[in-house]
Design a protein around this motif. Structure first.
Motif, PDB file in Angstrom:
ATOM      1  N   LYS A 188     -21.112  56.143  30.996  1.00  0.00           N
ATOM      2  CA  LYS A 188     -20.543  56.493  32.301  1.00  0.00           C
ATOM      3  C   LYS A 188     -19.484  55.455  32.663  1.00  0.00           C
ATOM      4  CE  LYS A 188     -21.930  57.238  37.142  1.00  0.00           C
ATOM      5  NZ  LYS A 188     -23.062  57.099  38.093  1.00  0.00           N
ATOM      6  N   VAL A 189     -18.318  55.941  33.067  1.00  0.00           N
ATOM      7  CA  VAL A 189     -17.251  55.064  33.544  1.00  0.00           C
ATOM      8  C   VAL A 189     -17.088  55.290  35.044  1.00  0.00           C
ATOM      9  CG1 VAL A 189     -14.824  54.421  33.336  1.00  0.00           C
ATOM     10  CG2 VAL A 189     -16.106  55.135  31.300  1.00  0.00           C
ATOM     11  N   ASP A 190     -17.274  54.219  35.822  1.00  0.00           N
ATOM     12  CA  ASP A 190     -17.099  54.263  37.275  1.00  0.00           C
ATOM     13  C   ASP A 190     -15.746  53.664  37.624  1.00  0.00           C
ATOM     14  OD1 ASP A 190     -19.658  55.246  38.524  1.00  0.00           O
ATOM     15  OD2 ASP A 190     -20.473  53.623  37.309  1.00  0.00           O
ATOM     16  N   PHE A 191     -14.973  54.370  38.474  1.00  0.00           N
ATOM     17  CA  PHE A 191     -13.622  53.898  38.793  1.00  0.00           C
ATOM     18  C   PHE A 191     -13.291  54.118  40.267  1.00  0.00           C
ATOM     19  CE2 PHE A 191     -13.733  57.983  36.626  1.00  0.00           C
ATOM     20  CZ  PHE A 191     -13.009  58.840  37.451  1.00  0.00           C
ATOM     21  N   GLU A 192     -14.154  53.642  41.122  1.00  0.00           N
ATOM     22  CA  GLU A 192     -14.024  53.819  42.571  1.00  0.00           C
ATOM     23  C   GLU A 192     -12.669  53.348  43.095  1.00  0.00           C
ATOM     24  OE1 GLU A 192     -14.853  54.944  46.318  1.00  0.00           O
ATOM     25  OE2 GLU A 192     -16.341  55.172  44.721  1.00  0.00           O
ATOM     26  N   ASP A 193     -12.115  52.292  42.531  1.00  0.00           N
ATOM     27  CA  ASP A 193     -10.883  51.696  43.055  1.00  0.00           C
ATOM     28  C   ASP A 193      -9.611  52.337  42.506  1.00  0.00           C
ATOM     29  OD1 ASP A 193     -12.503  49.922  44.404  1.00  0.00           O
ATOM     30  OD2 ASP A 193     -12.331  48.342  42.897  1.00  0.00           O
ATOM     31  N   PHE A 194      -9.756  53.331  41.646  1.00  0.00           N
ATOM     32  CA  PHE A 194      -8.609  53.877  40.932  1.00  0.00           C
ATOM     33  C   PHE A 194      -8.413  55.354  41.283  1.00  0.00           C
ATOM     34  CE2 PHE A 194     -10.088  50.247  38.659  1.00  0.00           C
ATOM     35  CZ  PHE A 194      -8.966  49.651  38.106  1.00  0.00           C
ATOM     36  N   PRO A 195      -7.290  55.709  41.909  1.00  0.00           N
ATOM     37  CA  PRO A 195      -7.072  57.104  42.306  1.00  0.00           C
ATOM     38  C   PRO A 195      -6.701  58.029  41.159  1.00  0.00           C
ATOM     39  CG  PRO A 195      -5.188  55.765  42.929  1.00  0.00           C
ATOM     40  CD  PRO A 195      -6.229  54.823  42.411  1.00  0.00           C
ATOM     41  N   SER A 196      -6.120  57.472  40.107  1.00  0.00           N
ATOM     42  CA  SER A 196      -5.608  58.300  39.005  1.00  0.00           C
ATOM     43  C   SER A 196      -6.405  58.045  37.735  1.00  0.00           C
ATOM     44  CB  SER A 196      -4.125  58.005  38.769  1.00  0.00           C
ATOM     45  OG  SER A 196      -3.380  58.201  39.962  1.00  0.00           O
ATOM     46  N   LEU A 197      -6.328  59.023  36.813  1.00  0.00           N
ATOM     47  CA  LEU A 197      -7.107  58.926  35.578  1.00  0.00           C
ATOM     48  C   LEU A 197      -6.334  59.569  34.439  1.00  0.00           C
ATOM     49  CD1 LEU A 197     -10.061  58.079  34.601  1.00  0.00           C
ATOM     50  CD2 LEU A 197     -10.570  60.531  34.692  1.00  0.00           C
ATOM     51  N   GLY A 198      -6.358  58.904  33.300  1.00  0.00           N
ATOM     52  CA  GLY A 198      -5.838  59.491  32.071  1.00  0.00           C
ATOM     53  C   GLY A 198      -6.974  59.699  31.085  1.00  0.00           C
TER      54      GLY A 198
END
Length: 283
Positions: free
Chosen positions: A221-231
């Motif tokens: 699982k990758v958590d990315f609460e602080d990041f609005p965009s994703l590649g």
């Protein structure tokens, strides 16, 4: 040179070149980070700074002066200094210098802070603007997760039910063409055809975590609460998948070239500090 950190569950290895995570193993010695075989892709988990993606003509301007930057910037190819180390954490620092100022006319410090927390690796980015002026930048992650089984045995599971609209690249730039990633119960089965036009780029997502399923069971699982965009990205027939939390993305064809006007750019005031964090959790 490499630095290794560990706890009772995990062991992570980071090379000082690019402060790049090269290995994340559990206590059964199972590897979760792509090995970096150059036949497919010779990186593991590079840092993207001070831009994410590609600039139009690899060029931008600040105060009317023209500069050039390669795709994803320069930090991933530079030597970082290890400035703090404990058994389960390590902090790396890159300072602006004569070489960086030719490409990017701002004085800065970039820190990458790796911390093992039970079954997760937290990766924190700290950007310090040491210039007397405002500093525009983007920052992003590019971890490649190792896949030990057939690619089709894996699926994405998004945190929330939403329309998964992504943007297509044309000549490495963001186009106006979009597609929707079809999902069932927030799940998207993996196949290489999804990536035949390069990365899937989501400018915004409601989901702030993404789980990789292996044979329908949670794997990472990758958590990315602080990041609005994703590649999301892989190479044809490659045994890895990249889940890339971003703050910023490639130029559009319509971009003016002025870095302060770039879509998705962040701007730090003089002496201001920016922090963001994402995590890779073994399930």
């Amino acid at each position: 040179m490499n630095t290794t950190i560990s706890n009772s569950t995990l062991k992570a290895t980071i090379k000082h070149s690019g402060a790049e995570l090269t290995s994340l193993k559990d206590n059964q010695n199972k590897e979760y980070i792509w090995e970096g075989n150059p036949d497919f892709w010779g990186k593991h988990s590079p840092i993207l700074f001070p831009i994410v993606g590609t600039l139009k003509n690899n060029t931008y301007t600040v105060n009317g002066k023209e500069y050039q930057l390669p795709r994803h910037g320069f930090a991933r190819d530079m030597e970082f200094q290890l400035i703090d180390k404990t058994e389960n954490s390590a902090t790396f620092s890159l300072q602006s210098n004569e070489e960086t100022l030719k490409k990017y006319p701002f004085e800065f410090e970039l820190q990458l802070i790796y911390t093992l927390n039970e079954s997760a690796l937290d990766i924190q980015y700290k950007v310090i603007n040491k210039s007397s002026d405002k500093m525009p930048f983007s920052i992003g992650a590019h971890p490649a997760i190792a896949l030990h089984e057939n690619f089709e045995n894996y699926a994405f599971e998004f945190e929330k039910k939403e329309t998964l609209k992504y943007y297509l690249l044309e000549n490495d730039l963001i186009s106006n063409n979009t597609k929707v990633l079809e999902s069932t119960d927030n799940k998207v089965p993996l196949n290489y055809k999804l990536f035949e036009n390069d990365a899937l780029i989501f400018k915004t997502l409601e989901s702030k975590s993404l789980t990789i399923l292996e044979n329908s069971k949670p794997y990472i699982k990758v958590d990315f609460e602080d990041f609005p965009s994703l590649g999301l990205w892989t190479k044809d027939q490659a045994p890895f998948i990249c889940i890339e939390p971003w703050l910023g993305y490639s130029d559009t064809a319509e971009n003016s070239g002025d870095l302060f006007e770039k879509e998705g750019i962040l701007v730090l005031n003089s002496n201001q500090i920016f922090n963001s964090k994402f995590s890779i959790k073994i399930l």
